[in-house]
Motif scaffolding. Structure first.
Motif, PDB file in Angstrom:
ATOM      1  N   GLY A  20     -62.952  60.507 117.260  1.00  0.00           N
ATOM      2  CA  GLY A  20     -63.751  60.676 118.557  1.00  0.00           C
ATOM      3  C   GLY A  20     -64.788  61.993 118.404  1.00  0.00           C
ATOM      4  N   ILE A  21     -64.527  63.004 118.002  1.00  0.00           N
ATOM      5  CA  ILE A  21     -65.573  63.945 117.440  1.00  0.00           C
ATOM      6  C   ILE A  21     -66.678  63.381 116.912  1.00  0.00           C
ATOM      7  CG2 ILE A  21     -65.823  66.213 116.477  1.00  0.00           C
ATOM      8  CD1 ILE A  21     -62.899  66.958 117.473  1.00  0.00           C
ATOM      9  N   ALA A  22     -66.462  62.664 115.814  1.00  0.00           N
ATOM     10  CA  ALA A  22     -67.183  62.402 114.805  1.00  0.00           C
ATOM     11  C   ALA A  22     -68.340  61.464 115.687  1.00  0.00           C
ATOM     12  CB  ALA A  22     -67.008  61.650 113.266  1.00  0.00           C
ATOM     13  N   LEU A  23     -67.975  60.745 116.363  1.00  0.00           N
ATOM     14  CA  LEU A  23     -68.741  59.467 116.856  1.00  0.00           C
ATOM     15  C   LEU A  23     -69.585  60.116 118.225  1.00  0.00           C
ATOM     16  CD1 LEU A  23     -65.928  56.593 117.278  1.00  0.00           C
ATOM     17  CD2 LEU A  23     -68.208  56.765 115.755  1.00  0.00           C
ATOM     18  N   ALA A  24     -68.821  61.129 118.973  1.00  0.00           N
ATOM     19  CA  ALA A  24     -69.633  61.769 119.772  1.00  0.00           C
ATOM     20  C   ALA A  24     -70.957  62.516 119.076  1.00  0.00           C
ATOM     21  CB  ALA A  24     -68.619  62.710 120.645  1.00  0.00           C
ATOM     22  N   TYR A  25     -70.437  63.192 118.132  1.00  0.00           N
ATOM     23  CA  TYR A  25     -71.652  64.010 117.563  1.00  0.00           C
ATOM     24  C   TYR A  25     -72.756  63.152 116.804  1.00  0.00           C
ATOM     25  CZ  TYR A  25     -68.875  68.738 117.071  1.00  0.00           C
ATOM     26  OH  TYR A  25     -68.247  69.618 117.722  1.00  0.00           O
ATOM     27  N   ALA A  26     -72.265  62.134 116.292  1.00  0.00           N
ATOM     28  CA  ALA A  26     -73.135  61.308 115.896  1.00  0.00           C
ATOM     29  C   ALA A  26     -74.184  60.541 116.961  1.00  0.00           C
ATOM     30  CB  ALA A  26     -72.678  59.921 115.073  1.00  0.00           C
ATOM     31  N   GLN A  27     -73.418  60.198 117.976  1.00  0.00           N
ATOM     32  CA  GLN A  27     -74.398  59.755 119.195  1.00  0.00           C
ATOM     33  C   GLN A  27     -75.339  60.683 119.597  1.00  0.00           C
ATOM     34  OE1 GLN A  27     -71.761  58.973 122.692  1.00  0.00           O
ATOM     35  NE2 GLN A  27     -72.933  57.457 123.390  1.00  0.00           N
ATOM     36  N   VAL A  28     -75.036  61.832 119.588  1.00  0.00           N
ATOM     37  CA  VAL A  28     -76.225  62.855 120.031  1.00  0.00           C
ATOM     38  C   VAL A  28     -77.114  63.450 118.982  1.00  0.00           C
ATOM     39  CG1 VAL A  28     -75.098  63.313 122.058  1.00  0.00           C
ATOM     40  CG2 VAL A  28     -74.601  64.942 120.034  1.00  0.00           C
ATOM     41  N   GLY A  29     -77.116  62.611 117.571  1.00  0.00           N
ATOM     42  CA  GLY A  29     -77.895  62.713 116.555  1.00  0.00           C
ATOM     43  C   GLY A  29     -77.690  63.439 115.294  1.00  0.00           C
ATOM     44  N   ALA A  30     -76.270  64.166 115.471  1.00  0.00           N
ATOM     45  CA  ALA A  30     -75.991  64.774 114.117  1.00  0.00           C
ATOM     46  C   ALA A  30     -75.722  63.948 113.223  1.00  0.00           C
ATOM     47  CB  ALA A  30     -74.556  65.731 114.262  1.00  0.00           C
ATOM     48  N   ARG A  31     -75.897  64.464 111.747  1.00  0.00           N
ATOM     49  CA  ARG A  31     -75.400  63.773 110.687  1.00  0.00           C
ATOM     50  C   ARG A  31     -74.011  64.463 110.277  1.00  0.00           C
ATOM     51  NH1 ARG A  31     -80.557  64.245 106.798  1.00  0.00           N
ATOM     52  NH2 ARG A  31     -82.328  63.522 108.332  1.00  0.00           N
ATOM     53  N   LEU A  32     -73.276  63.501 109.960  1.00  0.00           N
ATOM     54  CA  LEU A  32     -71.851  63.917 109.768  1.00  0.00           C
ATOM     55  C   LEU A  32     -71.291  63.621 108.340  1.00  0.00           C
ATOM     56  CD1 LEU A  32     -69.750  64.209 112.120  1.00  0.00           C
ATOM     57  CD2 LEU A  32     -71.778  63.295 112.803  1.00  0.00           C
ATOM     58  N   GLY A  33     -70.296  64.743 107.931  1.00  0.00           N
ATOM     59  CA  GLY A  33     -69.668  64.849 106.856  1.00  0.00           C
ATOM     60  C   GLY A  33     -68.070  64.922 107.475  1.00  0.00           C
ATOM     61  N   CYS A  34     -67.480  63.752 106.926  1.00  0.00           N
ATOM     62  CA  CYS A  34     -66.070  63.553 107.675  1.00  0.00           C
ATOM     63  C   CYS A  34     -65.102  63.772 106.308  1.00  0.00           C
ATOM     64  CB  CYS A  34     -66.062  62.079 108.103  1.00  0.00           C
ATOM     65  SG  CYS A  34     -67.079  61.819 109.511  1.00  0.00           S
ATOM     66  N   ILE A  35     -64.276  64.875 106.559  1.00  0.00           N
ATOM     67  CA  ILE A  35     -63.344  65.214 105.661  1.00  0.00           C
ATOM     68  C   ILE A  35     -61.817  64.898 105.997  1.00  0.00           C
ATOM     69  CG2 ILE A  35     -62.678  67.031 104.061  1.00  0.00           C
ATOM     70  CD1 ILE A  35     -65.345  68.298 104.652  1.00  0.00           C
ATOM     71  N   ALA A  36     -61.076  64.243 104.980  1.00  0.00           N
ATOM     72  CA  ALA A  36     -59.790  63.906 105.409  1.00  0.00           C
ATOM     73  C   ALA A  36     -59.000  63.772 104.103  1.00  0.00           C
ATOM     74  CB  ALA A  36     -59.553  62.838 106.218  1.00  0.00           C
ATOM     75  N   ARG A  37     -57.507  63.813 103.829  1.00  0.00           N
ATOM     76  CA  ARG A  37     -56.756  63.677 102.857  1.00  0.00           C
ATOM     77  C   ARG A  37     -57.037  62.252 102.292  1.00  0.00           C
ATOM     78  NH1 ARG A  37     -51.248  66.015 104.439  1.00  0.00           N
ATOM     79  NH2 ARG A  37     -52.023  65.157 106.475  1.00  0.00           N
ATOM     80  N   THR A  38     -57.004  61.248 103.086  1.00  0.00           N
ATOM     81  CA  THR A  38     -57.212  60.020 102.827  1.00  0.00           C
ATOM     82  C   THR A  38     -58.571  59.234 103.094  1.00  0.00           C
ATOM     83  OG1 THR A  38     -55.901  59.129 104.714  1.00  0.00           O
ATOM     84  CG2 THR A  38     -54.756  59.637 102.499  1.00  0.00           C
ATOM     85  N   THR A  39     -59.037  58.404 102.435  1.00  0.00           N
ATOM     86  CA  THR A  39     -60.310  57.531 102.660  1.00  0.00           C
ATOM     87  C   THR A  39     -60.215  56.580 103.629  1.00  0.00           C
ATOM     88  OG1 THR A  39     -60.253  56.359 100.684  1.00  0.00           O
ATOM     89  CG2 THR A  39     -61.308  58.400 100.398  1.00  0.00           C
ATOM     90  N   LYS A  40     -59.024  55.836 103.788  1.00  0.00           N
ATOM     91  CA  LYS A  40     -59.133  54.740 104.595  1.00  0.00           C
ATOM     92  C   LYS A  40     -59.711  54.931 105.973  1.00  0.00           C
ATOM     93  CE  LYS A  40     -56.004  51.253 106.381  1.00  0.00           C
ATOM     94  NZ  LYS A  40     -54.735  50.696 106.707  1.00  0.00           N
ATOM     95  N   GLU A  41     -59.045  55.955 106.746  1.00  0.00           N
ATOM     96  CA  GLU A  41     -59.595  56.152 108.009  1.00  0.00           C
ATOM     97  C   GLU A  41     -60.936  56.680 108.132  1.00  0.00           C
ATOM     98  OE1 GLU A  41     -56.765  57.536 106.781  1.00  0.00           O
ATOM     99  OE2 GLU A  41     -55.071  56.400 107.841  1.00  0.00           O
ATOM    100  N   ILE A  42     -61.101  57.594 107.304  1.00  0.00           N
ATOM    101  CA  ILE A  42     -62.494  58.287 107.296  1.00  0.00           C
ATOM    102  C   ILE A  42     -63.582  57.261 106.955  1.00  0.00           C
ATOM    103  CG2 ILE A  42     -62.031  60.520 107.234  1.00  0.00           C
ATOM    104  CD1 ILE A  42     -62.683  60.778 104.229  1.00  0.00           C
ATOM    105  N   ASN A  43     -63.444  56.331 105.967  1.00  0.00           N
ATOM    106  CA  ASN A  43     -64.410  55.333 105.548  1.00  0.00           C
ATOM    107  C   ASN A  43     -64.688  54.511 107.013  1.00  0.00           C
ATOM    108  OD1 ASN A  43     -64.695  56.095 103.137  1.00  0.00           O
ATOM    109  ND2 ASN A  43     -63.390  54.566 102.139  1.00  0.00           N
ATOM    110  N   THR A  44     -63.620  53.990 107.566  1.00  0.00           N
ATOM    111  CA  THR A  44     -63.633  53.156 108.813  1.00  0.00           C
ATOM    112  C   THR A  44     -64.697  54.018 109.981  1.00  0.00           C
ATOM    113  OG1 THR A  44     -61.391  52.336 108.422  1.00  0.00           O
ATOM    114  CG2 THR A  44     -62.678  51.987 110.683  1.00  0.00           C
ATOM    115  N   THR A  45     -64.534  55.338 110.047  1.00  0.00           N
ATOM    116  CA  THR A  45     -65.014  55.977 111.089  1.00  0.00           C
ATOM    117  C   THR A  45     -66.886  56.049 110.675  1.00  0.00           C
ATOM    118  OG1 THR A  45     -63.034  57.296 111.640  1.00  0.00           O
ATOM    119  CG2 THR A  45     -65.432  58.244 112.054  1.00  0.00           C
TER     120      THR A  45
END
Length: 69
Positions: A20-45
């Protein structure tokens, strides 16, 4: 109130709050670095961010462990 993060970089960690946070930030123009222990969910995001013409990267890491981060 108009919010713009155009040209800014945001790093979001942990999948619980990530999507939710990543999508909201991207919507207002931010470039995102999404970090998590597993890649499945962050790849989808990151795919959702890119489908909406945003910029994002998925990074697999555990930020609680300084050796892996």
């Amino acid at each position: 109130i108009e919010l713009s993060l155009e040209g800014k970089i945001a790093v979001v960690t942990g999948y619980e709050a990530l999507k939710g946070i990543a999508l909201a930030y991207a919507q207002v123009g931010a470039r995102l670095g999404c970090i998590a222990r597993t890649t499945k969910e962050i790849n989808t995001t990151v795919l959702e961010i890119k489908e909406k013409e945003g910029i994002g990267n998925a990074i697999q890491a555990g930020v609680w462990d300084p050796v892996t981060f």
